[in-house]
Scaffold this motif. Structure first.
Motif, PDB file in Angstrom:
ATOM      1  N   ILE A 684      37.514  45.226  50.363  1.00 49.52           N
ATOM      2  CA  ILE A 684      35.823  44.251  49.945  1.00 49.52           C
ATOM      3  C   ILE A 684      35.468  44.364  51.744  1.00 49.52           C
ATOM      4  CG2 ILE A 684      35.452  41.853  50.095  1.00 49.52           C
ATOM      5  CD1 ILE A 684      37.986  41.782  47.906  1.00 49.52           C
ATOM      6  N   PHE A 685      34.656  44.559  52.356  1.00 47.24           N
ATOM      7  CA  PHE A 685      33.583  44.820  53.073  1.00 47.24           C
ATOM      8  C   PHE A 685      32.625  44.051  53.707  1.00 47.24           C
ATOM      9  CE2 PHE A 685      33.046  48.636  50.321  1.00 47.24           C
ATOM     10  CZ  PHE A 685      30.965  48.611  50.832  1.00 47.24           C
ATOM     11  N   PRO A 686      31.893  43.693  54.622  1.00 47.31           N
ATOM     12  CA  PRO A 686      30.524  42.991  54.992  1.00 47.31           C
ATOM     13  C   PRO A 686      29.697  44.301  54.173  1.00 47.31           C
ATOM     14  CG  PRO A 686      31.773  42.985  57.122  1.00 47.31           C
ATOM     15  CD  PRO A 686      32.733  44.222  55.777  1.00 47.31           C
ATOM     16  N   ALA A 687      28.828  42.816  53.102  1.00 47.96           N
ATOM     17  CA  ALA A 687      27.739  42.913  52.693  1.00 47.96           C
ATOM     18  C   ALA A 687      26.227  43.995  54.334  1.00 47.96           C
ATOM     19  CB  ALA A 687      27.018  42.129  52.282  1.00 47.96           C
ATOM     20  N   PRO A 688      26.060  45.065  53.766  1.00 56.02           N
ATOM     21  CA  PRO A 688      24.900  45.768  54.871  1.00 56.02           C
ATOM     22  C   PRO A 688      23.710  44.501  54.856  1.00 56.02           C
ATOM     23  CG  PRO A 688      26.046  47.525  53.560  1.00 56.02           C
ATOM     24  CD  PRO A 688      26.058  46.091  52.856  1.00 56.02           C
ATOM     25  N   PHE A 689      23.407  44.679  56.210  1.00 55.45           N
ATOM     26  CA  PHE A 689      21.956  44.073  56.012  1.00 55.45           C
ATOM     27  C   PHE A 689      22.147  42.362  56.407  1.00 55.45           C
ATOM     28  CE2 PHE A 689      20.731  47.497  53.659  1.00 55.45           C
ATOM     29  CZ  PHE A 689      19.854  48.263  54.693  1.00 55.45           C
ATOM     30  N   VAL A 696      28.153  36.752  49.716  1.00 62.40           N
ATOM     31  CA  VAL A 696      27.874  37.595  49.402  1.00 62.40           C
ATOM     32  C   VAL A 696      29.126  38.806  49.930  1.00 62.40           C
ATOM     33  CG1 VAL A 696      26.891  39.647  49.302  1.00 62.40           C
ATOM     34  CG2 VAL A 696      25.386  37.661  50.402  1.00 62.40           C
ATOM     35  N   ARG A 697      29.340  39.351  48.292  1.00 58.71           N
ATOM     36  CA  ARG A 697      31.378  40.002  48.740  1.00 58.71           C
ATOM     37  C   ARG A 697      30.323  41.615  48.124  1.00 58.71           C
ATOM     38  NH1 ARG A 697      36.931  38.093  48.535  1.00 58.71           N
ATOM     39  NH2 ARG A 697      36.489  37.540  50.543  1.00 58.71           N
ATOM     40  N   THR A 698      30.429  42.564  48.947  1.00 59.02           N
ATOM     41  CA  THR A 698      30.476  43.590  48.292  1.00 59.02           C
ATOM     42  C   THR A 698      31.528  44.152  49.079  1.00 59.02           C
ATOM     43  OG1 THR A 698      29.966  44.434  50.839  1.00 59.02           O
ATOM     44  CG2 THR A 698      28.211  44.417  49.362  1.00 59.02           C
ATOM     45  N   SER A 699      31.972  45.442  47.439  1.00 62.61           N
ATOM     46  CA  SER A 699      33.008  45.609  47.643  1.00 62.61           C
ATOM     47  C   SER A 699      33.524  47.484  46.884  1.00 62.61           C
ATOM     48  CB  SER A 699      34.187  44.965  46.522  1.00 62.61           C
ATOM     49  OG  SER A 699      33.753  45.082  45.493  1.00 62.61           O
ATOM     50  N   ALA A 700      34.604  48.477  47.565  1.00 60.33           N
ATOM     51  CA  ALA A 700      34.295  49.855  46.508  1.00 60.33           C
ATOM     52  C   ALA A 700      35.587  50.210  46.199  1.00 60.33           C
ATOM     53  CB  ALA A 700      34.547  50.441  47.138  1.00 60.33           C
ATOM     54  N   PHE A 701      35.344  50.126  44.607  1.00 57.65           N
ATOM     55  CA  PHE A 701      37.109  49.856  43.532  1.00 57.65           C
ATOM     56  C   PHE A 701      37.441  50.857  43.505  1.00 57.65           C
ATOM     57  CE2 PHE A 701      32.923  48.435  41.522  1.00 57.65           C
ATOM     58  CZ  PHE A 701      32.948  49.479  40.950  1.00 57.65           C
ATOM     59  N   ILE A 702      38.508  51.174  42.512  1.00 50.97           N
ATOM     60  CA  ILE A 702      39.473  51.819  41.782  1.00 50.97           C
ATOM     61  C   ILE A 702      39.521  51.400  40.673  1.00 50.97           C
ATOM     62  CG2 ILE A 702      40.773  53.587  41.216  1.00 50.97           C
ATOM     63  CD1 ILE A 702      40.208  54.403  43.707  1.00 50.97           C
ATOM     64  N   ASP A 703      39.240  51.045  38.951  1.00 51.76           N
ATOM     65  CA  ASP A 703      39.889  50.466  38.663  1.00 51.76           C
ATOM     66  C   ASP A 703      40.074  51.406  37.240  1.00 51.76           C
ATOM     67  OD1 ASP A 703      37.985  48.249  39.295  1.00 51.76           O
ATOM     68  OD2 ASP A 703      36.466  48.073  37.675  1.00 51.76           O
ATOM     69  N   ALA A 704      41.339  50.879  36.333  1.00 52.47           N
ATOM     70  CA  ALA A 704      42.138  51.112  35.273  1.00 52.47           C
ATOM     71  C   ALA A 704      42.777  50.503  34.337  1.00 52.47           C
ATOM     72  CB  ALA A 704      43.578  51.855  35.443  1.00 52.47           C
ATOM     73  N   GLY A 705      42.334  50.911  33.143  1.00 52.96           N
ATOM     74  CA  GLY A 705      42.838  49.547  31.654  1.00 52.96           C
ATOM     75  C   GLY A 705      42.440  50.072  30.703  1.00 52.96           C
ATOM     76  N   ASN A 706      42.865  49.052  29.829  1.00 53.37           N
ATOM     77  CA  ASN A 706      42.868  49.829  28.135  1.00 53.37           C
ATOM     78  C   ASN A 706      43.578  48.386  27.423  1.00 53.37           C
ATOM     79  OD1 ASN A 706      41.598  50.852  26.101  1.00 53.37           O
ATOM     80  ND2 ASN A 706      41.689  52.908  26.454  1.00 53.37           N
ATOM     81  N   VAL A 707      43.178  48.416  26.071  1.00 55.74           N
ATOM     82  CA  VAL A 707      43.645  47.534  25.153  1.00 55.74           C
ATOM     83  C   VAL A 707      44.291  48.471  24.610  1.00 55.74           C
ATOM     84  CG1 VAL A 707      42.419  45.205  26.055  1.00 55.74           C
ATOM     85  CG2 VAL A 707      41.339  47.074  24.094  1.00 55.74           C
TER      86      VAL A 707
END
Length: 764
Positions: A684-689, A696-707
């Protein structure tokens, strides 16, 4: 200053008595104003010195550009020539700073319409304006002033400004560094040479204040790495002749690296030395670090504060051995007197009852002050959601040496919501909603809510009531009633509909400051209606004896069920909205009690872990969610309408909502599963501008999952789906807006992917 013609030479050395005073030359200024400033009165005896002093006094008022005094027999004649008045000030050529801001700056130095015109003040004005532009990096600014005389002793001022462009930092040189490369040191600076992001950050524009802060960061960099004698010998800033480029040269003397020879505790050790020693992060042989010293003294101070010594001081005294390049560090502890809390005062809560705030207090009146309990009390107030800000002060009580007051000042914010809205989401289509909720009903801290929600997949009516302090010990109790219609086919899953109505009661029992157990009971009546092309597993659930004939089954059934719920939550997050530190762990269990139409259970575990990174306002978030369900008794499997689903922004970005996991045949619709496993890693990092990181929250992510369906096959980690991307969440005044852009990393041929996903809402 004009002093000519004070008195005729014949009487210049004589003293005479003033029988009358006559003022000549006035145009705008009243005679009364002159008499107020004139130090001579009728009947006074005056000489040359007295009249000279009187001339100086009138001249210093700034109203006149010439003052003369003459004697006409016994009459003192005061002849003045007024300075002109400023009738207008016109500013041209300014683009970077608007005219109103410039005029306000001129007014601060006494230069404004209606004021007396003074050339010396105008010169000062030009200098002030240049300094204003210099602070913005525009060193080539030119200001041309035109003074136009007007009738009746007035003037018009025209200021023509040629701003020029902002001077950019062309180069930053560090001279004398040997231990670290220039690039490594310059990474610590806010100022930088021009780059492709400079038009946003403006960090290529020189500022004396920014340079001073950068030099302090450079000094801290070295002091935190053992260079105890580090010194910045000079910092030179030079402009090119055209004043367009800035060159900065910093000369440093690094010195040698020093290590810790010994760390000692001295003074009055109220707390056992072993306990205090564990709080000191520096050890023998470690490289000296000013940051570690500061952290150690702060930890010791906080530990003493927890024992009631709110005014404790811990001073770090270094003994430097230059020959061996070692430091003996003595931490001198001065606890002072133990302080007791006289009163806890609340201010700013005009709507919220005092009791609602006081029941969140962990610091008690009459007890010794515990700084950790004071901080926790503030955090609990912030987590209520009723207040925009919470401030706390602990002033000493006048006339005492061992008492303090604890003063909480809150700024209330609307805790109720009356909303009608329209929105759109990719999984539910257009959404119509209205709700009335009050988290702080009549200032009592109780929550009352009513909601209506209508989308292509859901129609919901609900009413809820929660008393967070049903008992004085903080046990909460809540009721809810609801009616819900669901069209599963519109939610990207296999086609069926349900109509459900019911209600329940929930109790929350706090175990300690961070752990809560919740127990609930719910009763539900659900009517299930299958589609014409219902799947075999759906038909078999409704008609266990179905023989496979296409028309030989009932397409609807009603189920009455009662469920018991239990959960345990451990929550140390610092905020309820957008936390940046702390842990949330939650175990949940639901059991449909035997003897009614449905008999099943579900269990789940959710984990969120927030940790600030070394970059300011950057946070690492790791989260995971696992859930399992099954039937028992006469219900052989988990009812398919209770299945878990994955895919979409809430679970695995980049895949369509609810699209992952087992699918039906032959239409290939998602049917969900009785086992869910999802997780993600987020930076999570500060939103540009945008500077408002609270909404406001901006983030870069890697997701994994399934059912998975454990009835058909075993869990296979190879079936997990992965994605990576960026997301933005904005809690706006018009509702929550979420956007994400994700790339599936291992999508299969039959997966439904969706790289850009969003949910929009607006109120009216």
């Amino acid at each position: 200053m004009a002093l000519g013609g004070l008195l005729s030479s014949a009487v210049s050395a004589e003293t005479f008595v003033v029988r009358d005073i006559r003022i000549e030359g006035l145009q705008r200024i009243s005679a009364g104003t002159v008499f107020n400033y004139l130090p001579i009165r009728v009947g006074d005896s005056v000489d040359e010195q007295a009249t000279a002093d009187a001339v100086r006094t009138l001249y210093r008022t700034g109203f006149f550009r010439d003052v003369r005094m003459e004697r006409d027999n016994g009459v003192l004649v005061v002849a003045v020539q007024e300075r002109p008045a400023i009738t207008s000030i016109k500013i041209d050529g300014n683009k970077d700073i608007d005219s109103e801001q410039l005029l306000d700056a001129l007014k601060q130095v006494g230069f404004a319409e209606g004021r007396v015109y003074d050339q010396s003040v105008l010169d000062k004005v030009e200098n002030e304006l240049k300094q204003l532009y210099y602070s913005r990096g525009k060193y080539a600014v030119r200001i041309e002033t035109t003074v136009t005389p007007l009738p009746r002793n007035r003037v018009a001022i025209d200021l023509n400004i040629s701003e020029g462009r902002v001077a950019k930092i062309k180069r930053i040189n560090i001279v004398g560094n040997e231990a670290f490369e220039d690039d490594e040191l310059l990474d610590q600076f806010e100022l930088e040479t021009s780059g492709w992001t400079s038009f946003i950050s403006k960090n290529d524009q020189y500022s004396k204040q920014k340079l001073g802060a950068d030099l302090e960061r450079l000094r801290s960099w070295y002091l935190d790495r053992g260079y105890i004698n580090f010194n910045i010998t000079s910092a030179q800033v030079s402009l090119t002749p055209d004043k367009q480029d800035v060159y900065i040269t910093i000369n440093v003397d690094e010195g040698d690296v020093y290590t810790i020879k010994e760390v000692k505790l001295a003074g009055e050790l109220i707390v056992p030395a072993d306990d205090l020693g564990e709080l000191v992060t520096l050890r023998e042989g470690d490289v000296f670090s000013r940051k570690a010293v500061t952290q150690s003294t702060s930890a010791l101070t906080e530990r003493l504060g927890a024992e009631g010594y709110a005014f404790a001081n811990v001073n770090a005294i270094p003994d430097i051995d230059s020959e061996n390049r070692q430091v003996t560090l003595t931490l001198f502890v001065d606890p002072g007197k133990r302080a007791y809390v006289r009163r806890i005062n609340m201010a700013g809560n005009t709507k919220t009852a005092d009791e609602v705030l006081r029941r969140e207090m962990r610091q008690m009146e009459g007890a010794w002050i515990d700084t950790e309990k004071v901080k926790r009390s503030r955090t609990r107030l912030e987590r209520l959601g009723y207040f925009q800000s919470v401030a706390v002060e602990t002033p000493p009580v006048a006339g005492t040496t061992d008492q303090v007051d604890v003063n909480f000042t809150v700024e209330e914010q609307p805790s109720g919501n009356l909303m009608a809205g329209v929105g759109y989401s990719q999984s539910q289509g257009f959404i119509l909603s209205s709700s009335v909720s009050q988290d702080n009903f009549l200032g009592t801290g109780k929550r009352v809510s009513f909601e209506f929600n209508n989308s292509s997949s859901n129609t919901v009516y609900s009413f809820g009531y929660t008393n967070p302090y049903y008992t004085i010990d903080g046990v909460s109790r809540g009721f809810n009633l609801y009616y819900r219609e669901t069209d599963a086919g519109e939610a990207n899953v296999s086609d069926y509909t349900t109509d459900a109505f019911g209600g329940g009661v929930t109790f929350g029992v706090p175990i300690n400051e961070f752990d809560t157990v919740r127990l609930g009971a719910n009763l539900r009546n659900l009517t299930l209606k299958l589609a014409e092309d219902a799947q075999d597993h759906q038909i078999l659930f409704v008609n266990p004896d179905w023989d496979g004939m296409a028309t030989d089954y009932n397409d609807s059934e009603s189920y009455l069920s009662a469920t018991l719920t239990a959960s345990w939550a451990h929550d140390t997050r610092n905020r309820a909205l957008f936390p940046d530190r702390g842990v949330l762990q939650r175990f949940t269990a639901e059991l449909a009690v035997p003897g009614l139409d449905l008999e099943y259970y579900t269990v789940g575990y959710r984990h969120e872990w927030y940790r600030p990174l070394f970059i300011k306002d950057w946070t690492l978030l790791l989260q995971g969610d696992v859930a399992y369900g099954d039937g028992y008794g006469d219900t052989q499997e988990l009812p398919f309408f209770e299945n878990f689903y994955a895919g979409g922004p809430a679970t695995v970005h980049g895949y369509e909502d609810n699209s992952l996991g087992p699918r039906s045949t032959p239409d290939n619709d998602p049917i969900g599963g009785n086992f869910k496993l999802v997780g993600s890693a987020n930076v999570i990092f500060p939103a540009p501008f945008l500077a408002d990181v609270q909404s406001v929250r901006t983030s870069a992510f890697i997701d994994a999952g399934n059912v998975y369906s454990t009835y058909d096959d075993n869990f296979d980690v190879g079936e997990l789906r992965y994605s990576a991307g960026v997301a933005l969440v904005w809690v706006s005044p018009l509702g929550a807006l979420t956007f994400s852009l994700a790339q599936p990393l291992n999508a299969q041929d039959d997966d439904q992917t969706q790289q850009f996903q969003f949910s929009l809402g607006a109120t009216f």
